[in-house]
Design an enzyme around this catalytic site. Structure first.
Site, PDB file in Angstrom:
ATOM      1  N   LYS A 169     -75.586  20.193 -86.844  1.00 17.13           N
ATOM      2  CA  LYS A 169     -74.866  21.323 -86.265  1.00 17.13           C
ATOM      3  C   LYS A 169     -74.528  22.308 -87.377  1.00 17.13           C
ATOM      4  O   LYS A 169     -73.934  21.923 -88.405  1.00 17.13           O
ATOM      5  CB  LYS A 169     -73.593  20.826 -85.573  1.00 17.13           C
ATOM      6  CG  LYS A 169     -73.888  20.129 -84.268  1.00 17.13           C
ATOM      7  CD  LYS A 169     -74.381  21.099 -83.203  1.00 17.13           C
ATOM      8  CE  LYS A 169     -74.939  20.380 -81.996  1.00 17.13           C
ATOM      9  NZ  LYS A 169     -75.322  21.288 -80.901  1.00 17.13           N
ATOM     10  N   ASP A 197     -78.930  23.457 -85.452  1.00 17.09           N
ATOM     11  CA  ASP A 197     -78.520  24.035 -84.164  1.00 17.09           C
ATOM     12  C   ASP A 197     -77.232  24.820 -84.372  1.00 17.09           C
ATOM     13  O   ASP A 197     -76.201  24.244 -84.703  1.00 17.09           O
ATOM     14  CB  ASP A 197     -78.302  22.885 -83.160  1.00 17.09           C
ATOM     15  CG  ASP A 197     -77.946  23.380 -81.772  1.00 17.09           C
ATOM     16  OD1 ASP A 197     -77.838  24.604 -81.572  1.00 17.09           O
ATOM     17  OD2 ASP A 197     -77.780  22.525 -80.875  1.00 17.09           O
ATOM     18  N   GLU A 223     -82.285  25.925 -83.743  1.00 20.88           N
ATOM     19  CA  GLU A 223     -81.963  26.007 -82.310  1.00 20.88           C
ATOM     20  C   GLU A 223     -80.835  27.001 -82.055  1.00 20.88           C
ATOM     21  O   GLU A 223     -79.839  27.017 -82.781  1.00 20.88           O
ATOM     22  CB  GLU A 223     -81.558  24.594 -81.866  1.00 20.88           C
ATOM     23  CG  GLU A 223     -81.248  24.421 -80.408  1.00 20.88           C
ATOM     24  CD  GLU A 223     -81.102  22.925 -80.083  1.00 20.88           C
ATOM     25  OE1 GLU A 223     -81.848  22.093 -80.656  1.00 20.88           O
ATOM     26  OE2 GLU A 223     -80.236  22.587 -79.257  1.00 20.88           O
ATOM     27  N   GLU A 249     -81.412  25.803 -73.675  1.00 22.37           N
ATOM     28  CA  GLU A 249     -80.474  24.900 -73.010  1.00 22.37           C
ATOM     29  C   GLU A 249     -79.480  25.661 -72.132  1.00 22.37           C
ATOM     30  O   GLU A 249     -78.831  25.065 -71.274  1.00 22.37           O
ATOM     31  CB  GLU A 249     -79.722  24.046 -74.045  1.00 22.37           C
ATOM     32  CG  GLU A 249     -78.770  24.831 -74.914  1.00 22.37           C
ATOM     33  CD  GLU A 249     -78.055  23.938 -75.931  1.00 22.37           C
ATOM     34  OE1 GLU A 249     -78.683  23.624 -76.948  1.00 22.37           O
ATOM     35  OE2 GLU A 249     -76.901  23.575 -75.706  1.00 22.37           O
ATOM     36  N   ASP A 272     -82.793  21.861 -69.893  1.00 19.13           N
ATOM     37  CA  ASP A 272     -81.941  20.696 -69.608  1.00 19.13           C
ATOM     38  C   ASP A 272     -81.946  20.490 -68.097  1.00 19.13           C
ATOM     39  O   ASP A 272     -81.545  21.386 -67.354  1.00 19.13           O
ATOM     40  CB  ASP A 272     -80.521  20.963 -70.125  1.00 19.13           C
ATOM     41  CG  ASP A 272     -79.641  19.728 -70.029  1.00 19.13           C
ATOM     42  OD1 ASP A 272     -79.639  19.085 -68.946  1.00 19.13           O
ATOM     43  OD2 ASP A 272     -78.968  19.394 -71.011  1.00 19.13           O
ATOM     44  N   HIS A 299     -83.812  19.044 -73.374  1.00 22.36           N
ATOM     45  CA  HIS A 299     -82.448  19.020 -73.913  1.00 22.36           C
ATOM     46  C   HIS A 299     -81.650  18.030 -73.075  1.00 22.36           C
ATOM     47  O   HIS A 299     -81.803  17.976 -71.853  1.00 22.36           O
ATOM     48  CB  HIS A 299     -81.835  20.416 -73.799  1.00 22.36           C
ATOM     49  CG  HIS A 299     -80.409  20.499 -74.254  1.00 22.36           C
ATOM     50  ND1 HIS A 299     -79.343  20.232 -73.415  1.00 22.36           N
ATOM     51  CD2 HIS A 299     -79.887  20.804 -75.452  1.00 22.36           C
ATOM     52  CE1 HIS A 299     -78.216  20.382 -74.102  1.00 22.36           C
ATOM     53  NE2 HIS A 299     -78.514  20.727 -75.341  1.00 22.36           N
ATOM     54  N   GLU A 332     -83.826  14.651 -77.303  1.00 24.81           N
ATOM     55  CA  GLU A 332     -82.464  14.725 -77.840  1.00 24.81           C
ATOM     56  C   GLU A 332     -81.680  13.459 -77.460  1.00 24.81           C
ATOM     57  O   GLU A 332     -81.663  13.049 -76.296  1.00 24.81           O
ATOM     58  CB  GLU A 332     -81.763  15.954 -77.253  1.00 24.81           C
ATOM     59  CG  GLU A 332     -80.304  16.031 -77.650  1.00 24.81           C
ATOM     60  CD  GLU A 332     -79.791  17.452 -77.667  1.00 24.81           C
ATOM     61  OE1 GLU A 332     -80.152  18.215 -76.771  1.00 24.81           O
ATOM     62  OE2 GLU A 332     -79.017  17.763 -78.604  1.00 24.81           O
TER      63      GLU A 332
HETATM   64 MG   LIG Z   1     -78.246  22.783 -78.740  1.00 26.76          MG
END
Ligand SMILES: [Mg+2]
Length: 380
Positions: A169, A197, A223, A249, A272, A299, A332
């Site tokens: 992240k 991401d 991402e 996503e 997703d 996702h 993921e």
């Molecule tokens: Mg993400």
């Protein structure tokens, strides 16, 4: 076969102080998830899940979808999808209504699999692969500014657990982001696949500064560098970096993805199923990705239902064009605290040498631990 009942269940887990975590947009202190149970007159039960604000999704199903669904044949999945979408399209063709449709659609696919006694990925056309590679989604922040030692320890933990890919992240500022990527790359070595991401923390010019700082660390993808509405920003970042750009996503339905993919705004698209309209819509988005020659990886964020939905979809995706240099299908696999991902299925997901094998049971491939539902159920 007819749908006899439709029941929404909102689950809430409060995270202890030590395990609450931050991404670029907020602190996560609770897990709130809407689960859907669809019962048929044959006794077959299907389970679905919506991503997003759980109580809003619940109201949409309870007050608007439930009466429409009862008495319908659950195998008429496309008919039902279009019926629900037509009910909402003038008002919410993106957002919660689509997340609510997603839960219904996933539950109907679960029923279909159980009815035909086949895993969903088989009903979607079968799989060309024996295994998929889960990437660990973690490396959030437990304190701010970032404690790099804590972050590196977490990364090493995933490596020791057998993961061959992990997602960091970022979105905490240019310096912090670059420092985090450098520290983790140095700790886990060159073989580990790393993604980053930002959860749309930046504009294009700031995202590009981060790209310049991390390109040398061999990043599989960046991402959500910019907000989902900023398609031109995606294109700008993509044009000026060698790092593949990922997103999707926060996009909805084939209509939204047609725009994203048609504009060639991403190198990797990440629908997703709990957001975008369920498995039916995921399949159409995967076709659009194939038409545009853009890689598609599911996702996943949620309970075991969301996880097994993603697993079935990942197995059903067909091969990329290069038959000689074949990258693993990536899925993921969130590693943050989530009791519903770990315990809602009676049998937990087991990785084999760091990989996920195809589900063998019909439908989603899991049996639901209904006692856990009762334990964590909350009312609006
Ligand atoms: Mg993400």
């Amino acid at each position: 076969m007819k749908i006899k009942n439709v029941e929404t269940i909102v689950l809430k887990q409060t995270l202890d102080e030590g395990v609450s975590f931050a991404y670029s947009q907020a602190w996560y202190n609770t897990r709130t998830i809407m689960i859907l149970k669809v019962t048929t007159d044959t006794g077959i039960v299907g389970w679905g899940e919506s991503f997003g604000p759980a109580f809003v999704n619940q109201v949409i199903i309870d007050k608007y979808f439930k009466d429409y669904l009862i008495g319908k044949d659950p195998l008429d999945i496309e008919v039902i999808w279009e019926g629900l979408y037509n009910m909402m399209r003038d008002h919410c063709s993106k957002g919660n209504a689509i997340e609510a449709i997603s839960a219904v659609d996933i539950a109907l696919w679960d029923i279909k699999g159980k009815y035909f006694n086949q895993p969903i990925y088989k009903l979607l056309g079968g799989t060309p692969r024996k295994k998929i590679r889960p990437y660990a989604t973690g490396l959030y922040r437990h304190v701010l500014p970032t404690d790099m030692d804590v972050l590196v320890e977490e990364a090493k933990g995933y490596q020791e657990a057998g993961f061959k890919a992990m997602k960091i992240k970022i979105g905490f500022g240019i310096e912090d982001d670059i420092h985090a990527v450098k520290a983790i790359r140095e700790a886990v070595g060159d073989e580990m696949m790393l993604m980053v991401d930002a959860n749309h923390a930046y504009n294009a010019s700031t995202a590009l500064k981060i790209c310049q700082g991390i390109e040398k660390y061999d990043i599989r993808w960046f991402e959500e560098p910019v907000p989902p509405e900023d398609i031109e920003g995606y294109r700008e970042v993509k044009r000026h970096t060698s790092i593949p750009i990922a997103g999707g996503e926060a996009e909805f339905t084939r209509f939204g993805f047609n725009h994203l993919l048609g504009k060639r705004a991403v190198d990797v698209v990440q629908p997703d199923c709990g957001v975008t309209g369920g498995i039916s819509e995921f399949r159409k988005i995967a076709v659009l990705a194939s038409v545009n020659n853009i890689q598609c990886y599911p996702h996943v964020w949620g309970s075991a239902i969301a996880l097994y939905t993603g697993i079935n979809c990942a197995f059903a995706l067909q091969d990329f064009p290069n038959k000689l240099v074949q990258e693993d299908m990536l899925l993921e696999y969130d590693r943050t605290e989530n009791i519903f991902r770990e315990r809602l299925a009676k049998e937990p997901l087991e990785l084999v040498d760091g990989y996920i094998l195809p589900p063998t049971k019909p439908g989603l491939g899991i049996e639901i631990n209904e006692a856990l539902l009762e334990e964590y159920r909350v009312e609006a």
